[in-house]
Design an enzyme around this catalytic site. Structure first.
Site, PDB file in Angstrom:
ATOM      1  CG  ASP A 156      -1.736   1.235   1.372  1.00 46.81           C
ATOM      2  OD1 ASP A 156      -2.635   1.447   0.535  1.00 46.81           O
ATOM      3  OD2 ASP A 156      -1.490   2.015   2.316  1.00 46.81           O
ATOM      4  CD  GLU A 210      -3.343  -2.095  -1.097  1.00 41.81           C
ATOM      5  OE1 GLU A 210      -3.847  -0.971  -1.273  1.00 41.81           O
ATOM      6  OE2 GLU A 210      -3.436  -2.711  -0.019  1.00 41.81           O
TER       7      GLU A 210
END
Length: 230
Positions: A49, A121
């Site tokens: 992320d 991610e």
């Protein structure tokens, strides 16, 4: 370790040949099948992320040197949100190589937006750990590139536009309500109603996240409002 044929095919779609394929395997491992010797992808998701966020912030900053922070922020949010990550994952057929427990697999886990977004991610983190930031940056720009090119037009999503319209009329923000829910737990169907203070409202129904259905409802009400003013 020698990756399987489906993992090698995924690497080819991703555009990164892992020197340590075990990193990719971990990135694709959901908690439903994890064990002491087989860790899940949650820690990698956390890192990925941040990798995605830095690449997108840098790309947006460089792409439009005249844009203000107020213009860049919604573009950034549009590029890093879960729906976008899940969309990239679907483009890559990531769901086909997810490592899931039996119950999660039977409940449609390979199609679940949250699982796809989290794994995407985690894959970015795996690339970063395998080959460094520049390699991760290249993967992100390769697969987010078309979205990056369009984001200036798309970042003002329907919910934002409707809220701005309401504020311009001196109204409080619109209210979203889940009117109905049907279908199985792994693929629920939501009916969302959005309502303005003056009573004008619209509805949208569909599968996916509540946010995506709220977006559709907001767009339906914006279309109705536009029709009333033309």
């Amino acid at each position: 370790m020698t990756p399987s044929a489906d993992i090698r095919a995924f690497m080819a779609r991703l555009g990164h040949d892992f020197a340590r394929p075990e990193l990719l395997i971990r990135a694709l491992t959901h908690g439903s099948i994890a064990s002491v010797t087989r860790p899940d992808n949650q820690r990698l998701e956390f890192l990925g992320d941040r990798v995605l966020g830095l690449v997108m912030a840098e790309a947006l900053f460089s792409a439009d040197t005249a844009a203000s922070e107020g213009q860049l922020a919604p573009r950034y949010n549009a590029l890093v949100r879960g729906e976008t990550c899940a969309g990239v994952a679907r483009d890559l057929a990531l769901g086909e190589v997810l490592k899931l427990g039996r119950s999660e697999m039977l409940s449609g886990g390979r199609r679940k937006e949250a699982l796809l977004a989290d794994a995407m991610e985690a894959v970015l983190a795996a690339v970063y750990l395998d080959a460094g930031f520049e390699a991760a940056r290249a993967v992100v720009l390769r697969h987010w590139g078309p979205r990056l090119a369009q984001v200036a037009h798309d970042s003002r999503d329907a919910k934002t536009a409707l809220q701005e319209w309401a504020q311009a009329q001196g109204m409080p923000p619109p209210v979203y309500e889940q009117t109905e829910r049907s279908g199985p737990d792994h693929a629920p169907v939501f009916l969302i109603t959005v309502r303005l203070e003056d009573g004008r409202h619209a509805q949208a129904q569909g599968t996916g996240t509540k946010r995506s259905i709220e977006q559709a409802a907001a767009q339906a009400l914006l279309d109705r409002l536009e029709g009333q003013t033309t």
